[in-house]
Design a protein around this motif. Structure first.
Motif, PDB file in Angstrom:
ATOM      1  N   GLU A  68      -8.540  14.398 -50.763  1.00 37.58           N
ATOM      2  CA  GLU A  68      -9.654  13.458 -50.573  1.00 37.58           C
ATOM      3  C   GLU A  68      -9.240  12.006 -50.779  1.00 37.58           C
ATOM      4  OE1 GLU A  68     -12.986  14.508 -52.917  1.00 37.58           O
ATOM      5  OE2 GLU A  68     -13.373  16.407 -51.887  1.00 37.58           O
ATOM      6  N   ASN A  69      -8.255  11.768 -51.644  1.00 41.18           N
ATOM      7  CA  ASN A  69      -7.854  10.395 -51.955  1.00 41.18           C
ATOM      8  C   ASN A  69      -6.780   9.869 -51.014  1.00 41.18           C
ATOM      9  OD1 ASN A  69      -5.891  12.225 -52.931  1.00 41.18           O
ATOM     10  ND2 ASN A  69      -5.118  10.703 -54.389  1.00 41.18           N
ATOM     11  N   CYS A  70      -6.541  10.551 -49.912  1.00 44.38           N
ATOM     12  CA  CYS A  70      -5.366  10.300 -49.094  1.00 44.38           C
ATOM     13  C   CYS A  70      -5.189   8.846 -48.667  1.00 44.38           C
ATOM     14  CB  CYS A  70      -5.392  11.200 -47.861  1.00 44.38           C
ATOM     15  SG  CYS A  70      -3.891  11.058 -46.878  1.00 44.38           S
ATOM     16  N   PHE A  71      -6.231   8.226 -48.151  1.00 46.32           N
ATOM     17  CA  PHE A  71      -6.069   6.903 -47.557  1.00 46.32           C
ATOM     18  C   PHE A  71      -6.666   5.759 -48.377  1.00 46.32           C
ATOM     19  CE2 PHE A  71      -6.254   9.944 -43.948  1.00 46.32           C
ATOM     20  CZ  PHE A  71      -4.938   9.794 -43.523  1.00 46.32           C
ATOM     21  N   SER A  89       2.932   7.198 -50.189  1.00 45.11           N
ATOM     22  CA  SER A  89       2.396   7.784 -51.413  1.00 45.11           C
ATOM     23  C   SER A  89       3.009   9.163 -51.644  1.00 45.11           C
ATOM     24  CB  SER A  89       0.872   7.894 -51.321  1.00 45.11           C
ATOM     25  OG  SER A  89       0.269   6.621 -51.210  1.00 45.11           O
ATOM     26  N   ALA A  90       2.699   9.743 -52.783  1.00 45.49           N
ATOM     27  CA  ALA A  90       3.272  11.035 -53.177  1.00 45.49           C
ATOM     28  C   ALA A  90       2.649  12.182 -52.391  1.00 45.49           C
ATOM     29  CB  ALA A  90       3.070  11.263 -54.676  1.00 45.49           C
ATOM     30  N   ALA A 113       7.091  15.162 -53.636  1.00 39.81           N
ATOM     31  CA  ALA A 113       7.929  14.296 -52.815  1.00 39.81           C
ATOM     32  C   ALA A 113       7.398  12.877 -52.922  1.00 39.81           C
ATOM     33  CB  ALA A 113       7.907  14.760 -51.357  1.00 39.81           C
ATOM     34  N   THR A 114       8.217  11.978 -53.469  1.00 40.64           N
ATOM     35  CA  THR A 114       7.755  10.613 -53.678  1.00 40.64           C
ATOM     36  C   THR A 114       8.928   9.706 -53.993  1.00 40.64           C
ATOM     37  OG1 THR A 114       6.171   9.242 -54.922  1.00 40.64           O
ATOM     38  CG2 THR A 114       7.409  10.901 -56.154  1.00 40.64           C
ATOM     39  N   VAL A 115       8.719   8.414 -53.843  1.00 42.71           N
ATOM     40  CA  VAL A 115       9.609   7.413 -54.436  1.00 42.71           C
ATOM     41  C   VAL A 115       9.102   7.251 -55.852  1.00 42.71           C
ATOM     42  CG1 VAL A 115      10.381   5.005 -54.356  1.00 42.71           C
ATOM     43  CG2 VAL A 115      10.031   6.283 -52.227  1.00 42.71           C
ATOM     44  N   ASP A 116       9.871   7.740 -56.813  1.00 45.38           N
ATOM     45  CA  ASP A 116       9.312   7.954 -58.151  1.00 45.38           C
ATOM     46  C   ASP A 116       9.353   6.749 -59.083  1.00 45.38           C
ATOM     47  OD1 ASP A 116      12.025   7.938 -58.630  1.00 45.38           O
ATOM     48  OD2 ASP A 116      12.159  10.113 -58.863  1.00 45.38           O
ATOM     49  N   GLU A 117       9.580   5.567 -58.542  1.00 47.28           N
ATOM     50  CA  GLU A 117       9.459   4.355 -59.345  1.00 47.28           C
ATOM     51  C   GLU A 117       9.030   3.210 -58.432  1.00 47.28           C
ATOM     52  OE1 GLU A 117      13.627   2.347 -59.961  1.00 47.28           O
ATOM     53  OE2 GLU A 117      13.823   4.503 -60.368  1.00 47.28           O
ATOM     54  N   LYS A 118       8.495   2.161 -59.023  1.00 47.38           N
ATOM     55  CA  LYS A 118       8.058   1.020 -58.229  1.00 47.38           C
ATOM     56  C   LYS A 118       9.269   0.283 -57.696  1.00 47.38           C
ATOM     57  CE  LYS A 118       4.924  -2.943 -58.342  1.00 47.38           C
ATOM     58  NZ  LYS A 118       3.979  -3.737 -59.170  1.00 47.38           N
ATOM     59  N   VAL A 119       9.331   0.140 -56.372  1.00 44.01           N
ATOM     60  CA  VAL A 119      10.485  -0.476 -55.722  1.00 44.01           C
ATOM     61  C   VAL A 119      10.021  -1.659 -54.885  1.00 44.01           C
ATOM     62  CG1 VAL A 119      12.398  -0.133 -54.114  1.00 44.01           C
ATOM     63  CG2 VAL A 119      11.708   1.732 -55.638  1.00 44.01           C
ATOM     64  N   ASN A 120      10.688  -2.784 -55.037  1.00 42.63           N
ATOM     65  CA  ASN A 120      10.403  -3.947 -54.203  1.00 42.63           C
ATOM     66  C   ASN A 120      10.705  -3.613 -52.750  1.00 42.63           C
ATOM     67  OD1 ASN A 120      11.086  -6.568 -52.765  1.00 42.63           O
ATOM     68  ND2 ASN A 120      10.401  -7.372 -54.739  1.00 42.63           N
ATOM     69  N   PRO A 121       9.833  -3.990 -51.816  1.00 46.63           N
ATOM     70  CA  PRO A 121      10.090  -3.678 -50.404  1.00 46.63           C
ATOM     71  C   PRO A 121      11.459  -4.116 -49.903  1.00 46.63           C
ATOM     72  CG  PRO A 121       7.862  -4.501 -50.672  1.00 46.63           C
ATOM     73  CD  PRO A 121       8.533  -4.666 -52.002  1.00 46.63           C
ATOM     74  N   GLY A 178       2.034   3.141 -52.504  1.00 52.02           N
ATOM     75  CA  GLY A 178       0.618   3.305 -52.776  1.00 52.02           C
ATOM     76  C   GLY A 178       0.461   4.084 -54.070  1.00 52.02           C
ATOM     77  N   ASP A 179      -0.070   5.287 -53.988  1.00 53.21           N
ATOM     78  CA  ASP A 179      -0.175   6.158 -55.156  1.00 53.21           C
ATOM     79  C   ASP A 179       1.089   7.016 -55.189  1.00 53.21           C
ATOM     80  OD1 ASP A 179      -0.849   7.790 -57.250  1.00 53.21           O
ATOM     81  OD2 ASP A 179      -2.935   8.007 -56.620  1.00 53.21           O
ATOM     82  N   ILE A 180       2.104   6.565 -55.914  1.00 51.91           N
ATOM     83  CA  ILE A 180       3.391   7.257 -55.916  1.00 51.91           C
ATOM     84  C   ILE A 180       3.474   8.358 -56.965  1.00 51.91           C
ATOM     85  CG2 ILE A 180       4.607   5.268 -54.961  1.00 51.91           C
ATOM     86  CD1 ILE A 180       5.661   4.713 -57.802  1.00 51.91           C
ATOM     87  N   HIS A 181       2.449   8.513 -57.769  1.00 49.41           N
ATOM     88  CA  HIS A 181       2.477   9.531 -58.824  1.00 49.41           C
ATOM     89  C   HIS A 181       1.516  10.695 -58.554  1.00 49.41           C
ATOM     90  CE1 HIS A 181       5.059   6.945 -61.129  1.00 49.41           C
ATOM     91  NE2 HIS A 181       4.156   5.980 -61.148  1.00 49.41           N
ATOM     92  N   ASN A 182       0.387  10.425 -57.916  1.00 56.45           N
ATOM     93  CA  ASN A 182      -0.603  11.465 -57.642  1.00 56.45           C
ATOM     94  C   ASN A 182      -0.597  11.806 -56.155  1.00 56.45           C
ATOM     95  OD1 ASN A 182      -1.799  11.411 -60.385  1.00 56.45           O
ATOM     96  ND2 ASN A 182      -2.385   9.340 -59.770  1.00 56.45           N
TER      97      ASN A 182
END
Length: 262
Positions: A68-71, A89-90, A113-121, A178-182
């Protein structure tokens, strides 16, 4: 918004289901390849991208689903920063069986499956191609259509085409987390997944993926710093692949190249 279904000559009853959905819902469009044959995931995704009328593209494989929280996070980011080209997002996992789970963990460490830390673009390209901070799954990606057309869409690789696409996007566009943890979507993992096939030679398929990126980086005229990152990664995977294949003269060639050009 629209939903595009690309039916790629599936051996099951997918075409019947797709036709039923397209007839029942005005926003659902059904596409097939002109010859009605199977063209693989890459060209099928490209068919959908080219035909899309929306300015934004999101992906979803046939056996997966959105949450439900996808977008919600992506919409906020796009609305607050017009310079953003894509939001990732994750993506979580759902296993069909214990054997499917065992196979998955034979080659993966985490089911999210995610980029598991905040990364500068500006640093995302390096993180994705060199590893160490996770990866972007297409089910969790929303990207502007012009950006997809700019990078040349997906290659015709049986495996790693999504990895290649996200690396190309990160090289040329502004992608933010976006939401990289959930998880915002769930991928269903079963015994027919190509990525969990234990007979797949991942050293070979990854080498071929980075060979593609090596040539693409030159053709796209990436900055020299990015071309060097691609080149070094290509040589690394070439060395590992040919060494494993007992082709020591080629492995030595990659080893020498990687050290001479540092």
């Amino acid at each position: 918004a629209e939903v595009i279904l690309v039916e790629d000559n599936s051996p099951d009853n997918a075409l019947i289901i797709c036709e039923r959905l397209a007839k029942s819902y005005a926003r659902v469009r059904l596409l097939r390849h002109s010859d009605g044959k199977n063209h693989g995931a890459g060209e099928s995704r490209n068919l959908g991208i080219r035909a899309a009328r929306s300015d934004y593209i999101a992906f979803l494989d046939a056996d997966d689903y959105y949450l439900e929280n996808c977008f919600s996070k992506a919409v906020d980011i796009f609305n607050n920063d017009v310079t953003v080209d894509g939001v990732y997002s994750a993506v979580g996992a759902e296993f069909e069986s214990e054997e499917a789970k065992r196979r998955y963990y034979a080659t993966h460490e985490d089911e999210i499956a995610t980029v598991d830390e905040k990364v500068n673009p500006d640093e995302l390209f390096r993180y994705l191609i060199q590893g160490g901070a996770g990866y972007i799954h297409l089910n969790g990606l929303v990207v502007k259509k012009p950006g997809l057309l700019k990078v040349g869409l997906l290659p015709q690789h049986r495996l790693h085409q999504d990895m290649i696409l996200t690396i190309k996007l990160a090289a040329l566009l502004k992608l933010v987390g976006g939401d990289i943890h959930n998880p915002v979507a769930i991928r269903r993992l079963h015994l027919d997944n190509r990525i969990t096939n234990l007979e797949t030679n991942f050293l070979e398929t990854r080498y071929k993926a980075y060979l593609y990126l090596y040539h693409w980086a030159q053709d796209a005229k990436l900055p020299k710093t990015k071309q060097r990152i691609v080149r070094d990664t290509y040589w690394h995977h070439g060395y590992r692949y040919f060494k494993h294949a007992s082709k020591y003269h080629l492995a030595l060639y990659f080893y020498v190249l990687s050290h001479l050009n540092r």
